[in-house]
Write an enzyme that holds these catalytic residues in place. Sequence first.
Site, mmCIF file in Angstrom:
data_model
loop_
_atom_site.group_PDB
_atom_site.id
_atom_site.type_symbol
_atom_site.label_atom_id
_atom_site.label_comp_id
_atom_site.label_asym_id
_atom_site.label_seq_id
_atom_site.Cartn_x
_atom_site.Cartn_y
_atom_site.Cartn_z
ATOM 1 N N LYS B 76 -0.287 -71.997 -54.824
ATOM 2 C CA LYS B 76 1.112 -71.628 -54.554
ATOM 3 C C LYS B 76 1.971 -72.880 -54.636
ATOM 4 C CE LYS B 76 3.915 -69.039 -51.166
ATOM 5 N NZ LYS B 76 3.931 -68.380 -49.833
ATOM 6 N N SER B 156 5.997 -63.680 -49.894
ATOM 7 C CA SER B 156 6.448 -64.661 -50.868
ATOM 8 C C SER B 156 5.340 -65.158 -51.788
ATOM 9 C CB SER B 156 7.037 -65.865 -50.143
ATOM 10 O OG SER B 156 6.040 -66.533 -49.411
ATOM 11 N N SER B 180 3.640 -63.096 -45.752
ATOM 12 C CA SER B 180 3.681 -63.519 -47.154
ATOM 13 C C SER B 180 2.332 -63.638 -47.846
ATOM 14 C CB SER B 180 4.397 -64.865 -47.272
ATOM 15 O OG SER B 180 5.781 -64.667 -47.189
#
Lengths: 483, 488, 95
Positions: B76, B156, B180
């Site tokens: 990420k 997210s 998330s």
Amino acid sequence: MSYTIEGSTGTWEIVVGLEVHAQVISNSKLFSGAATAFGAAPNSQVSFVDAAFPGMLPVINQECVAQAVRTGLGLNARINLWSRFDRKNYFYADLPAGYQISQFAHPIIGTGEIEIELADGSTRTIGVTRLHLEQDAGKSLHDQDPSRSFIDLNRAGVALMEIVSEPDIRTPEEAGAYLRKLRTILRYLGTCDGNMEEGSMRADVNVSVRHAGEEFRTRCEVKNVNSIRFVMQAIEAEAKRQVELWESGGEVRQETRLYDPGRGETRSMRSKEDAHDYRYFPDPDLPPLIIEQAWVEELRAGLPELPDAKRARLMRQYGLPAYDAGVLVAEQAIADFYETVAAGRDGRLAGNWVTGDLFAALNRTGKDIATSPVSAQALGGLLDLMADGTINGRIAKEVFEAMVETGGAAADIVEAKGLRQVTDTGAIDEAVAQVLAAHADKLAEYRAGKDKLFGFFVGQVMKAMAGKGNPALVNETLKKHLG
Amino acid sequence: MLDFSIAAAADALRARKFSARELTQAHLDAIATLNPTLNAYITVTPERAIAAADAADAALAAGTAGPLAGIPLAIKDLFCTAGVRTTAASRILGTFVPPYESTVTANLLRNGAVFLGKANLDEFAMGSSNMTSAHGPVTNPWRRAGDDAALVPGGSSGGSAAAVAGHLAMGATATDTGGSIRQPASFCGIAGIKPTYGRCSRWGIVAFASSLDQAGPVARSVEDCAILLGSMAGFDPKDSTSVDVAVPDFRAACARGVKGMRIGIPREYRPDSLPAEIAALWDQGISWLRDAGAQIVDVSLPHTRYGLATYYIVAPAEASSNLARYDGVRFGARVDGQDLIDLYERTRAAGFGDEVKRRIMIGTYVLSAGYYDAYYLRAQKVRALILRDFTEAFAKVDALLTPTAPSAAFAQGDKPTDPVRMYLNDVFTVPASMAGIPGMSVPAGLDASGLPLGLQVLGKHFDEASVFAVCAELERAAGFVAKPALRA
Amino acid sequence: MSLDAAMVRRIASLSRIRIEDAEVPRLQAELSAILGWIEQLNEVDVHGVEPLAGASAVALRARADVITDGGIAEQVLANAPDRVGEFFTVPKVVE
Ligand SMILES: [Mg+2]
Ligand SMILES: [Zn+2]
């Protein structure tokens, strides 16, 4: 000593509280492993934590906590075993994270006190509201470039102790005495070097004025004053400004001001006026700071003797007057010097020599106690020569001056210059006889009742003996001849 | 090769059935083919990946390979990676290249993992749809049956979840502040765990809300998540909120079963508005666990309904402060101004997207003079009540079972314009974040249009092992084999 | 809670985010809606509840006072949008 300002509407007193930022003595910063030394190349003592890079996190320095606790103990203050770090949010070029990690709601140290001594010999106790740990900001340089300010983050993140006093101070003199005393305590403790020129101790001065018996009026904060003298001047200037403002029908507005020593006045600091909403909240990167009472006791046991205790002991142990003792404990090195001189000798006499002749000599030669041309041992040697009658007090002064010049030992100088005291009664008898013969007129006056002339004869005999006569024997012999 | 689980691939690599280089190259090819459609990666680092794969092959040959040697992962783009641009999916980070490696990614590298590149996300991890990325939205590899509309992957960690679901990585790092990891895992039909707050170091992860942020893995199986978390987790003295406790064998926990475990079913997670198919899937999950020997216990978490509102005070408040460092002075993009304040304001106006600005402003407001007590302090008290709810429930049960999200993935074009409606996506995941307890989403079934739905298992602080045990049981029972429409 | 335009501007200013006049009404509406929704927390009885600041139950851990960092000026400055020598720069600040 009272200090008031006479205005057209009556007498005003001043109310002052001080916030002192004292840089903690530690190797590394409060929340990072970067060094704290003064004067390094720009941005060379900066970690990614100090520069607030993405993802960087603070880890607290144990020694900085210990230093705060030591200071708290030195101020007889409450040690809070549970405290917490908060973020103080504002944007500024030298504040990389956009917040300062500080302790707002729960400081590590609570209320304490500082006893100050004033010139008239009186003492006063000034309350300490709190002491908390926080980060220093970086440094902006405004004069290097026509359109830009330069930022050096070496100081960003260095640990500070903010020490806040109660608004107990009523005169500029008290403010000066408070700062000197605080600095002495910090130096004794070894928690801050107290060096105001290098900025390791800075004062924010809160000033208001009021008529006697009134509630407090609005105060102004004069920021970052960097010498004790300027703090005293800033208080006078700001108090005068406020009295004039009140008396001309105006109103003092709470604001941050700067002291301009060149003009002897304070002026508004607009750049800090913009946003006074710091949005403090607990720093989520730092769990509460919890310390053990046992650790506090360990730190307490390791504390040096502090100035007030030392002063009391010097008075008791060496029979020193309060004033001399106060002067001697102002710096630990001076007190140590004194005690080396006084050990096993006449403490009062040692005190007179240190605060008198030695201080005068240091002053004259531009030296300090650490670089003194006469060591404590050497001064002790001089006192020994006086005590065992090798020299008298007058000759001692002469020997001391020679010691200052040459750094030599007292005994060597006495030998080399032949300054031994004369105790041979025959020689003294002879000198007395000569003096009396040479001053037959004075002798007659003395015998007619003018007793005061005895001193004159002593002086003349000593002069005839080049100062080396034993004063007691000279007195005794004179009395015999005159009697 | 691309269908392998991490567990199976690790065995195959050790058996020399294929090389790490082959496995990595296959993933890089898949990325080249599918990433233009999915936009799951912001940055792909093929040279670094190949070099890491070669190193893994050498280590495998020498018998010195770590447990993740040669396993290709997506990272990420919230994790700082040394020498590789890190964006947080924001314009404001500009071309920021961190000179340091986050602790979690360093742990993975130490164990031999191969990083394929940096996965897309909502800007600064703020969002539940991956529509707020400055690098464009991520597309969910799943499609509704008979419908070509592009769906959101959740957020997210949408890029991480989409990459793993689409076989553009075998697993990925993700972070979870209010859901998330779990919500995008549910939307993309994969597994994902947010461990206990303090289990994974936050050092080197771009901060959103420091008291909530936790790193965790997403992968295609519960066991793969266990393998990855075992590598990511561990005490880190550089993070003052990292907890010094041993990391248990999570993989072993997956095989433990649920016999004799007490599973709590919080009644407040079944609001009237809960879609029938989600309620039905939840009931199905309850039966699976009961059939496997667990005891089902009805529990109450009365403050659950206030979780979201609490979250939308606490998280923005912390974010408003955490994001103050993006000021155009030391790193990132700068927009010049006539003075310092002007520079700050222009830089931040141009650098942050709308959702980030909204949250910074909400956070600034709730902390400001005169409003702190009414908002922030009250939220902290409600947070204490939420934690108390869980503590009381966990006195009676070993784990909790709930749905992960109130819906399946929705279409990019249906993204709610009302921020508050968007926030409701996290209604089931946020309470665990507020309490700091571990939570995992496991794919359990499909909705009527063929989209995956997840179930969430919550555990006690530092009891991820029980969470893995329950999720592995659900995974076995569900036999979830459906695959997304777009995959390599 | 409904925010007026002045409050929106004040929050933006405290946040150091430039907003154009045209954005104010939209922000006013969005922020007011969020705050209005948040106000459901007023229903909760929080009497006597100790606020919880973080999810971590640990106490602060301290590190030893040794120099382990710094001496990396070049790396610290490498990402700076503008620098002069070893300094970061900003538009001239007048104090
Ligand atoms: Mg202050
Ligand atoms: Zn301060």
